[in-house]
Design a protein around this motif. Structure first.
Motif, short mmCIF file in Angstrom:
data_model
loop_
_atom_site.label_atom_id
_atom_site.label_comp_id
_atom_site.label_asym_id
_atom_site.label_seq_id
_atom_site.Cartn_x
_atom_site.Cartn_y
_atom_site.Cartn_z
N TYR A 164 20.61 -16.97 -0.30
CA TYR A 164 21.37 -16.20 -1.15
C TYR A 164 21.65 -16.76 -2.50
O TYR A 164 22.60 -16.42 -3.12
CB TYR A 164 22.82 -16.32 -0.33
N GLY A 165 20.86 -17.31 -3.15
CA GLY A 165 20.96 -17.82 -4.32
C GLY A 165 21.11 -19.21 -4.46
O GLY A 165 21.40 -19.88 -3.57
N PRO A 166 21.19 -19.92 -5.79
CA PRO A 166 21.40 -21.21 -5.92
C PRO A 166 22.73 -21.68 -5.93
O PRO A 166 23.00 -22.85 -6.04
CB PRO A 166 20.70 -21.41 -7.36
N GLN A 167 23.65 -20.92 -5.91
CA GLN A 167 25.13 -21.47 -6.19
C GLN A 167 25.73 -21.96 -4.75
O GLN A 167 25.91 -20.96 -3.91
CB GLN A 167 26.04 -20.16 -6.83
N HIS A 168 26.03 -23.14 -4.65
CA HIS A 168 26.97 -23.48 -3.59
C HIS A 168 28.13 -22.87 -3.63
O HIS A 168 28.98 -22.69 -4.64
CB HIS A 168 27.07 -24.82 -3.61
N SER A 169 28.64 -22.32 -2.37
CA SER A 169 29.89 -21.72 -2.24
C SER A 169 30.75 -21.89 -1.09
O SER A 169 30.07 -22.30 0.03
CB SER A 169 29.90 -20.35 -2.55
N ILE A 170 32.01 -21.81 -1.37
CA ILE A 170 33.18 -21.82 -0.10
C ILE A 170 33.59 -20.36 -0.07
O ILE A 170 34.14 -20.08 -1.21
CB ILE A 170 34.16 -22.80 -0.29
N CYS A 171 33.70 -19.64 1.31
CA CYS A 171 34.53 -18.60 1.16
C CYS A 171 35.45 -18.53 2.21
O CYS A 171 35.10 -18.99 3.11
CB CYS A 171 33.50 -17.35 1.64
N LEU A 172 36.54 -18.41 1.56
CA LEU A 172 37.87 -18.29 2.35
C LEU A 172 38.30 -16.73 3.03
O LEU A 172 38.45 -15.93 1.86
CB LEU A 172 38.97 -18.88 1.74
N MET A 173 38.16 -16.32 4.09
CA MET A 173 38.33 -15.17 4.64
C MET A 173 39.76 -15.04 5.22
O MET A 173 40.19 -15.41 6.13
CB MET A 173 37.01 -14.69 5.76
N PHE A 174 40.48 -14.02 4.91
CA PHE A 174 41.68 -13.77 5.14
C PHE A 174 41.52 -12.39 6.08
O PHE A 174 41.40 -11.67 5.63
CB PHE A 174 42.77 -13.56 4.26
N GLU A 175 42.66 -12.64 7.27
CA GLU A 175 43.17 -11.13 7.99
C GLU A 175 43.96 -10.38 7.04
O GLU A 175 44.86 -10.88 6.39
CB GLU A 175 43.81 -11.53 9.12
N CYS A 176 43.29 -9.13 6.85
CA CYS A 176 44.28 -8.38 5.68
C CYS A 176 44.37 -6.89 6.33
O CYS A 176 43.66 -6.43 7.26
CB CYS A 176 43.40 -7.98 4.56
N THR A 177 45.38 -6.22 6.06
CA THR A 177 45.63 -4.83 6.37
C THR A 177 45.85 -3.98 5.12
O THR A 177 46.37 -4.41 4.14
CB THR A 177 47.06 -4.84 7.49
#
Length: 160
Positions: free
Chosen positions: A82-95
């Protein structure tokens, strides 16, 4: 100064019909889907980032709930798929508030072709990046936060 880890925020929106709202893209990889989200801007809180990204990608205001999933992408461990950038993704329950409807934005992102409500039973039939279909279903059915997910661990079968 750029961080060596990009912080992303995403809105996991599952409606009462057991459908999840996804952003559709078409590029050299064909048609695929993503959860609405993206990188936090400098000076922006993670909650502000979730709301902004949802507005940019699905033209909807969202109410941000609990953190439900943390996903880490490490290029070195994953052949930089998915490319060279290290990442952290925070996924939130949304409405999405009553009376408001998600729709294709006036100025969609590069390669964005649509937004779609995909029934959870049909998740197996689509290409989702990252491939966290199993984790989405676990959250949807059990309504509990999940452990941190590392991309390099997604192909390892988890024993119950």
């Amino acid at each position: 100064m750029n961080s060596h880890i990009r912080v992303r925020a995403a809105a996991m929106i599952i409606n009462k019909n057991n459908e999840i709202l996804l952003v559709e893209y078409e590029d050299e990889n064909g048609v695929h889907y993503n959860i609405p989200g993206g990188g936090a801007e400098p000076g922006e809180t993670i909650f502000e980032a979730v709301r902004r990204e949802a507005m940019e990608e699905v033209s909807a205001t969202v109410e941000v709930g609990d953190l439900v999933l943390v996903y880490e992408y490490e290029p070195v461990e994953n052949q930089s798929k998915y490319g060279p950038q290290h990442s952290i993704c925070l996924m939130f329950e949304c409405t999405i508030p009553d009376g408001e409807t998600a729709q294709m934005p006036e100025y969609p992102g590069l390669n964005q072709t649509d937004i779609k409500w995909i029934h959870l039973a049909r998740l197996k039939d689509i290409t989702l990046y990252p491939d966290i279909k199993e984790q989405i279903l676990e959250f949807a059915w059990e309504k509990r936060s999940l452990p941190i997910i590392e991309e390099s661990q997604l192909n390892i079968k988890i024993e119950s």
